[in-house]
Motif scaffolding. Structure first.
Motif, PDB file in Angstrom:
ATOM      1  N   GLU A  42       0.856  -1.182   0.000  1.00  0.00           N
ATOM      2  CA  GLU A  42       0.000   0.000   0.000  1.00  0.00           C
ATOM      3  C   GLU A  42       0.889   1.227   0.000  1.00  0.00           C
ATOM      4  O   GLU A  42       1.789   1.346   0.824  1.00  0.00           O
ATOM      5  CB  GLU A  42      -0.915  -0.002   1.221  1.00  0.00           C
ATOM      6  CG  GLU A  42      -1.893   1.161   1.223  1.00  0.00           C
ATOM      7  CD  GLU A  42      -2.938   1.048   2.308  1.00  0.00           C
ATOM      8  OE1 GLU A  42      -3.815   0.185   2.183  1.00  0.00           O
ATOM      9  OE2 GLU A  42      -2.854   1.822   3.276  1.00  0.00           O
ATOM     10  N   VAL A  43       0.651   2.126  -0.947  1.00  0.00           N
ATOM     11  CA  VAL A  43       1.456   3.343  -1.091  1.00  0.00           C
ATOM     12  C   VAL A  43       0.518   4.534  -1.152  1.00  0.00           C
ATOM     13  O   VAL A  43      -0.503   4.500  -1.842  1.00  0.00           O
ATOM     14  CB  VAL A  43       2.328   3.277  -2.368  1.00  0.00           C
ATOM     15  CG1 VAL A  43       3.079   4.581  -2.582  1.00  0.00           C
ATOM     16  CG2 VAL A  43       3.306   2.118  -2.282  1.00  0.00           C
ATOM     17  N   THR A  44       0.892   5.590  -0.440  1.00  0.00           N
ATOM     18  CA  THR A  44       0.106   6.818  -0.420  1.00  0.00           C
ATOM     19  C   THR A  44       0.930   7.948  -1.020  1.00  0.00           C
ATOM     20  O   THR A  44       2.138   8.031  -0.791  1.00  0.00           O
ATOM     21  CB  THR A  44      -0.312   7.171   1.021  1.00  0.00           C
ATOM     22  OG1 THR A  44      -1.077   6.083   1.544  1.00  0.00           O
ATOM     23  CG2 THR A  44      -1.157   8.429   1.079  1.00  0.00           C
ATOM     24  N   SER A  45       0.277   8.803  -1.775  1.00  0.00           N
ATOM     25  CA  SER A  45       0.960   9.947  -2.392  1.00  0.00           C
ATOM     26  C   SER A  45       1.484  10.876  -1.292  1.00  0.00           C
ATOM     27  O   SER A  45       0.956  10.880  -0.178  1.00  0.00           O
ATOM     28  CB  SER A  45       0.011  10.705  -3.323  1.00  0.00           C
ATOM     29  OG  SER A  45      -1.076  11.231  -2.596  1.00  0.00           O
ATOM     30  N   PRO A  46       2.525  11.659  -1.586  1.00  0.00           N
ATOM     31  CA  PRO A  46       3.098  12.538  -0.561  1.00  0.00           C
ATOM     32  C   PRO A  46       2.091  13.497   0.077  1.00  0.00           C
ATOM     33  O   PRO A  46       2.195  13.804   1.254  1.00  0.00           O
ATOM     34  CB  PRO A  46       4.178  13.315  -1.320  1.00  0.00           C
ATOM     35  CG  PRO A  46       4.559  12.432  -2.461  1.00  0.00           C
ATOM     36  CD  PRO A  46       3.287  11.706  -2.834  1.00  0.00           C
ATOM     37  N   VAL A  52      -2.829   3.644  -3.144  1.00  0.00           N
ATOM     38  CA  VAL A  52      -2.927   2.539  -4.082  1.00  0.00           C
ATOM     39  C   VAL A  52      -2.478   1.262  -3.379  1.00  0.00           C
ATOM     40  O   VAL A  52      -1.468   1.271  -2.679  1.00  0.00           O
ATOM     41  CB  VAL A  52      -2.021   2.794  -5.322  1.00  0.00           C
ATOM     42  CG1 VAL A  52      -1.995   1.599  -6.238  1.00  0.00           C
ATOM     43  CG2 VAL A  52      -2.481   4.026  -6.065  1.00  0.00           C
ATOM     44  N   THR A  53      -3.239   0.186  -3.571  1.00  0.00           N
ATOM     45  CA  THR A  53      -2.801  -1.122  -3.083  1.00  0.00           C
ATOM     46  C   THR A  53      -2.478  -1.990  -4.288  1.00  0.00           C
ATOM     47  O   THR A  53      -3.200  -1.975  -5.286  1.00  0.00           O
ATOM     48  CB  THR A  53      -3.863  -1.816  -2.208  1.00  0.00           C
ATOM     49  OG1 THR A  53      -5.057  -1.967  -2.957  1.00  0.00           O
ATOM     50  CG2 THR A  53      -4.143  -1.033  -0.949  1.00  0.00           C
ATOM     51  N   VAL A  54      -1.358  -2.708  -4.182  1.00  0.00           N
ATOM     52  CA  VAL A  54      -0.891  -3.585  -5.254  1.00  0.00           C
ATOM     53  C   VAL A  54      -0.649  -4.958  -4.663  1.00  0.00           C
ATOM     54  O   VAL A  54       0.000  -5.095  -3.626  1.00  0.00           O
ATOM     55  CB  VAL A  54       0.403  -3.037  -5.889  1.00  0.00           C
ATOM     56  CG1 VAL A  54       0.923  -3.977  -6.950  1.00  0.00           C
ATOM     57  CG2 VAL A  54       0.172  -1.664  -6.468  1.00  0.00           C
ATOM     58  N   GLY A  55      -1.173  -5.966  -5.341  1.00  0.00           N
ATOM     59  CA  GLY A  55      -0.993  -7.340  -4.903  1.00  0.00           C
ATOM     60  C   GLY A  55       0.128  -8.018  -5.665  1.00  0.00           C
ATOM     61  O   GLY A  55       0.839  -7.385  -6.448  1.00  0.00           O
ATOM     62  N   PRO A  56       0.271  -9.300  -5.441  1.00  0.00           N
ATOM     63  CA  PRO A  56       1.311 -10.067  -6.118  1.00  0.00           C
ATOM     64  C   PRO A  56       1.174  -9.965  -7.641  1.00  0.00           C
ATOM     65  O   PRO A  56       0.076  -9.887  -8.171  1.00  0.00           O
ATOM     66  CB  PRO A  56       1.053 -11.498  -5.660  1.00  0.00           C
ATOM     67  CG  PRO A  56       0.244 -11.363  -4.417  1.00  0.00           C
ATOM     68  CD  PRO A  56      -0.535 -10.101  -4.551  1.00  0.00           C
ATOM     69  N   GLY A  57       2.295  -9.930  -8.296  1.00  0.00           N
ATOM     70  CA  GLY A  57       2.294  -9.856  -9.745  1.00  0.00           C
ATOM     71  C   GLY A  57       1.951  -8.484 -10.285  1.00  0.00           C
ATOM     72  O   GLY A  57       1.701  -8.318 -11.470  1.00  0.00           O
ATOM     73  N   GLY A  58       1.926  -7.473  -9.412  1.00  0.00           N
ATOM     74  CA  GLY A  58       1.640  -6.123  -9.857  1.00  0.00           C
ATOM     75  C   GLY A  58       0.176  -5.847 -10.135  1.00  0.00           C
ATOM     76  O   GLY A  58      -0.164  -4.916 -10.847  1.00  0.00           O
ATOM     77  N   VAL A  59      -0.707  -6.654  -9.559  1.00  0.00           N
ATOM     78  CA  VAL A  59      -2.138  -6.454  -9.768  1.00  0.00           C
ATOM     79  C   VAL A  59      -2.613  -5.305  -8.885  1.00  0.00           C
ATOM     80  O   VAL A  59      -2.434  -5.334  -7.666  1.00  0.00           O
ATOM     81  CB  VAL A  59      -2.925  -7.744  -9.434  1.00  0.00           C
ATOM     82  CG1 VAL A  59      -4.423  -7.503  -9.532  1.00  0.00           C
ATOM     83  CG2 VAL A  59      -2.495  -8.873 -10.348  1.00  0.00           C
ATOM     84  N   ALA A  88       4.122   2.258  -6.241  1.00  0.00           N
ATOM     85  CA  ALA A  88       3.664   1.006  -5.642  1.00  0.00           C
ATOM     86  C   ALA A  88       4.211  -0.193  -6.408  1.00  0.00           C
ATOM     87  O   ALA A  88       4.565  -1.215  -5.805  1.00  0.00           O
ATOM     88  CB  ALA A  88       2.133   0.962  -5.613  1.00  0.00           C
ATOM     89  N   LEU A  89       4.311  -0.083  -7.715  1.00  0.00           N
ATOM     90  CA  LEU A  89       4.800  -1.200  -8.526  1.00  0.00           C
ATOM     91  C   LEU A  89       6.308  -1.355  -8.478  1.00  0.00           C
ATOM     92  O   LEU A  89       6.829  -2.465  -8.569  1.00  0.00           O
ATOM     93  CB  LEU A  89       4.354  -1.022  -9.985  1.00  0.00           C
ATOM     94  CG  LEU A  89       2.856  -1.135 -10.248  1.00  0.00           C
ATOM     95  CD1 LEU A  89       2.541  -0.770 -11.690  1.00  0.00           C
ATOM     96  CD2 LEU A  89       2.356  -2.527  -9.927  1.00  0.00           C
ATOM     97  N   THR A  90       7.028  -0.245  -8.341  1.00  0.00           N
ATOM     98  CA  THR A  90       8.490  -0.302  -8.403  1.00  0.00           C
ATOM     99  C   THR A  90       9.167  -0.240  -7.045  1.00  0.00           C
ATOM    100  O   THR A  90      10.345  -0.557  -6.934  1.00  0.00           O
ATOM    101  CB  THR A  90       9.043   0.858  -9.260  1.00  0.00           C
ATOM    102  OG1 THR A  90       8.701   2.096  -8.629  1.00  0.00           O
ATOM    103  CG2 THR A  90       8.499   0.803 -10.673  1.00  0.00           C
ATOM    104  N   GLY A  91       8.444   0.219  -6.039  1.00  0.00           N
ATOM    105  CA  GLY A  91       9.046   0.359  -4.717  1.00  0.00           C
ATOM    106  C   GLY A  91       9.901   1.601  -4.576  1.00  0.00           C
ATOM    107  O   GLY A  91      10.627   1.749  -3.592  1.00  0.00           O
TER     108      GLY A  91
END
Length: 117
Positions: A42-46, A52-59, A88-91
């Motif tokens: 789970e990543v939140t904008s500054p 955004v929440t991202v699951g396994p495989g970038g879903v 969220a996808l790249t870390g």
């Protein structure tokens, strides 16, 4: 007009349906396990407007917007969503806010003062 009945075809379709249901149950169990074990990012904008929440495989699991998101323009909101998904996808870490420009030194005397030596 009646359609022809083929017992082998019907049985094959029933078998395929059971296989689909079994895979669906396995996938649901696996996703629940990953979510419980922290497999979801789970990543939140500054500015806190987009999460955004991202699951396994970038879903992409979910995109949530706060009231603050509605205060920005459509283009700014789109950019914030895109950037948050990318992070969220790249870390990648969130971008740092720009440094403020160095403040001009304040003087007690006006700039055009003449000093006696």
């Amino acid at each position: 007009m009646t359609e022809p009945s083929n017992p082998r075809l019907i049985e094959e379709m029933r078998w395929q349906l059971r296989e689909i249901e079994a895979r669906k149950a396995e996938n649901a169990k696996a996703l629940a396990g990953l979510a419980a074990s922290g497999g979801v990012t789970e990543v939140t904008s500054p500015d806190g407007a987009v999460t955004v929440t991202v699951g396994p495989g970038g879903v992409i699991g979910e995109v949530r917007l706060t009231g603050k998101a509605m205060e920005s323009s459509a283009s700014a909101l789109g950019a914030a969503i895109t950037a948050t998904i990318h992070r969220a996808l790249t870390g990648e870490p969130a971008p740092r806010p720009p440094r403020p420009a160095p403040a001009e030194e304040e003087h007690d005397e006006p700039a055009d003062t003449i000093f006696d030596l």
